[in-house]
Design a protein around this motif. Structure first.
Motif, PDB file in Angstrom:
ATOM      1  N   PRO A  27       0.816  -1.226   0.000  1.00 10.07           N
ATOM      2  CA  PRO A  27       0.000   0.000   0.000  1.00 10.07           C
ATOM      3  C   PRO A  27       0.848   1.274   0.000  1.00 10.07           C
ATOM      4  N   GLU A  28       2.002   1.239   0.615  1.00  9.36           N
ATOM      5  CA  GLU A  28       2.857   2.422   0.652  1.00  9.36           C
ATOM      6  C   GLU A  28       3.519   2.719  -0.691  1.00  9.36           C
ATOM      7  N   ASP A  29       3.343   1.855  -1.681  1.00  2.93           N
ATOM      8  CA  ASP A  29       3.806   2.150  -3.032  1.00  2.93           C
ATOM      9  C   ASP A  29       2.801   3.012  -3.796  1.00  2.93           C
ATOM     10  N   THR A  30       1.646   3.244  -3.211  1.00  2.23           N
ATOM     11  CA  THR A  30       0.633   4.072  -3.857  1.00  2.23           C
ATOM     12  C   THR A  30       1.171   5.473  -4.103  1.00  2.23           C
ATOM     13  N   ALA A  31       1.121   5.910  -5.353  1.00  5.11           N
ATOM     14  CA  ALA A  31       1.667   7.206  -5.742  1.00  5.11           C
ATOM     15  C   ALA A  31       1.393   7.433  -7.219  1.00  5.11           C
ATOM     16  N   VAL A  32       1.656   8.656  -7.645  1.00  2.00           N
ATOM     17  CA  VAL A  32       1.752   8.931  -9.077  1.00  2.00           C
ATOM     18  C   VAL A  32       3.194   8.677  -9.487  1.00  2.00           C
ATOM     19  N   TYR A  33       3.366   7.868 -10.500  1.00  2.00           N
ATOM     20  CA  TYR A  33       4.691   7.503 -10.983  1.00  2.00           C
ATOM     21  C   TYR A  33       5.006   8.275 -12.258  1.00  2.00           C
ATOM     22  N   TYR A  34       6.196   8.833 -12.289  1.00  2.00           N
ATOM     23  CA  TYR A  34       6.639   9.640 -13.415  1.00  2.00           C
ATOM     24  C   TYR A  34       7.915   9.042 -14.023  1.00  2.00           C
ATOM     25  N   CYS A  35       7.986   9.085 -15.332  1.00  2.00           N
ATOM     26  CA  CYS A  35       9.260   8.796 -15.974  1.00  2.00           C
ATOM     27  C   CYS A  35       9.930  10.113 -16.337  1.00  2.00           C
ATOM     28  N   ALA A  36      11.241  10.076 -16.367  1.00  2.00           N
ATOM     29  CA  ALA A  36      12.004  11.290 -16.645  1.00  2.00           C
ATOM     30  C   ALA A  36      13.287  10.948 -17.381  1.00  2.00           C
ATOM     31  N   ALA A  37      13.794  11.918 -18.098  1.00  3.07           N
ATOM     32  CA  ALA A  37      15.027  11.724 -18.858  1.00  3.07           C
ATOM     33  C   ALA A  37      15.844  13.003 -18.836  1.00  3.07           C
ATOM     34  N   GLU A  38      17.131  12.833 -18.796  1.00  2.00           N
ATOM     35  CA  GLU A  38      18.031  13.979 -18.807  1.00  2.00           C
ATOM     36  C   GLU A  38      19.247  13.639 -19.658  1.00  2.00           C
ATOM     37  N   LEU A  39      19.586  14.538 -20.565  1.00  4.41           N
ATOM     38  CA  LEU A  39      20.706  14.322 -21.476  1.00  4.41           C
ATOM     39  C   LEU A  39      22.008  14.118 -20.708  1.00  4.41           C
ATOM     40  N   GLY A  70       2.841  11.366 -15.809  1.00  3.34           N
ATOM     41  CA  GLY A  70       2.575  10.542 -14.635  1.00  3.34           C
ATOM     42  C   GLY A  70       1.435   9.562 -14.839  1.00  3.34           C
ATOM     43  N   THR A  71       1.530   8.468 -14.099  1.00  2.00           N
ATOM     44  CA  THR A  71       0.469   7.461 -14.104  1.00  2.00           C
ATOM     45  C   THR A  71       0.214   7.015 -12.670  1.00  2.00           C
ATOM     46  N   GLN A  72      -1.054   6.906 -12.317  1.00  2.00           N
ATOM     47  CA  GLN A  72      -1.425   6.607 -10.932  1.00  2.00           C
ATOM     48  C   GLN A  72      -1.310   5.109 -10.648  1.00  2.00           C
ATOM     49  N   VAL A  73      -0.664   4.786  -9.556  1.00  2.00           N
ATOM     50  CA  VAL A  73      -0.602   3.413  -9.049  1.00  2.00           C
ATOM     51  C   VAL A  73      -1.240   3.416  -7.671  1.00  2.00           C
ATOM     52  N   THR A  74      -2.248   2.577  -7.493  1.00  2.00           N
ATOM     53  CA  THR A  74      -2.931   2.460  -6.210  1.00  2.00           C
ATOM     54  C   THR A  74      -2.894   1.007  -5.760  1.00  2.00           C
TER      55      THR A  74
END
Length: 119
Positions: free
Chosen positions: A86-98, A112-116
């Protein structure tokens, strides 16, 4: 330029796989990673792949349960999440940096994508 998908509702102990499709990137020139933000909490790093040697970093809370991977040809970043809590519940974002080795800020973010995770 980054579009995450694969979130949803899952019971504790279950699994999800997140995907992040990159467009208009020379993907293998970037450090890429996953971050998450739970309600009322600061954003935290989940996992990251360094550009220089493609070594991988995991946050302490997800080590042994989550696996990051990439398909550089298809420009897709994945996050396999097992033994979800349950503590993994969050909005998950991917990111990239050159040219990033996963230190410092990232300037390219997906929406972002919601994980519940239910108990």
């Amino acid at each position: 330029q980054l579009q995450a998908s694969g979130g949803g509702l899952v019971q504790a102990g279950g699994s999800l796989r997140l995907s992040c499709k990159a467009s208009r990137f020379i993907f293998d020139s970037y450090g890429v990673g996953w971050f998450r933000q739970a309600p009322g909490k600061e954003r935290e790093g989940v996992s990251c792949i360094r550009k220089s040697d493609r070594s991988i970093i995991y946050g302490d809370l997800v080590k042994g349960r989550f696996t990051i991977s990439t398909d550089y040809a298809k420009k897709i970043l994945y996050l396999q999440m097992n033994s979800l809590k349950p503590e993994d519940t969050a909005v998950y974002y991917c990111a990239a940096e050159l040219n990033s080795d996963c230190e410092g800020d990232f300037s390219n973010w997906g929406p972002g994508t919601q994980v519940t995770v239910s108990s």
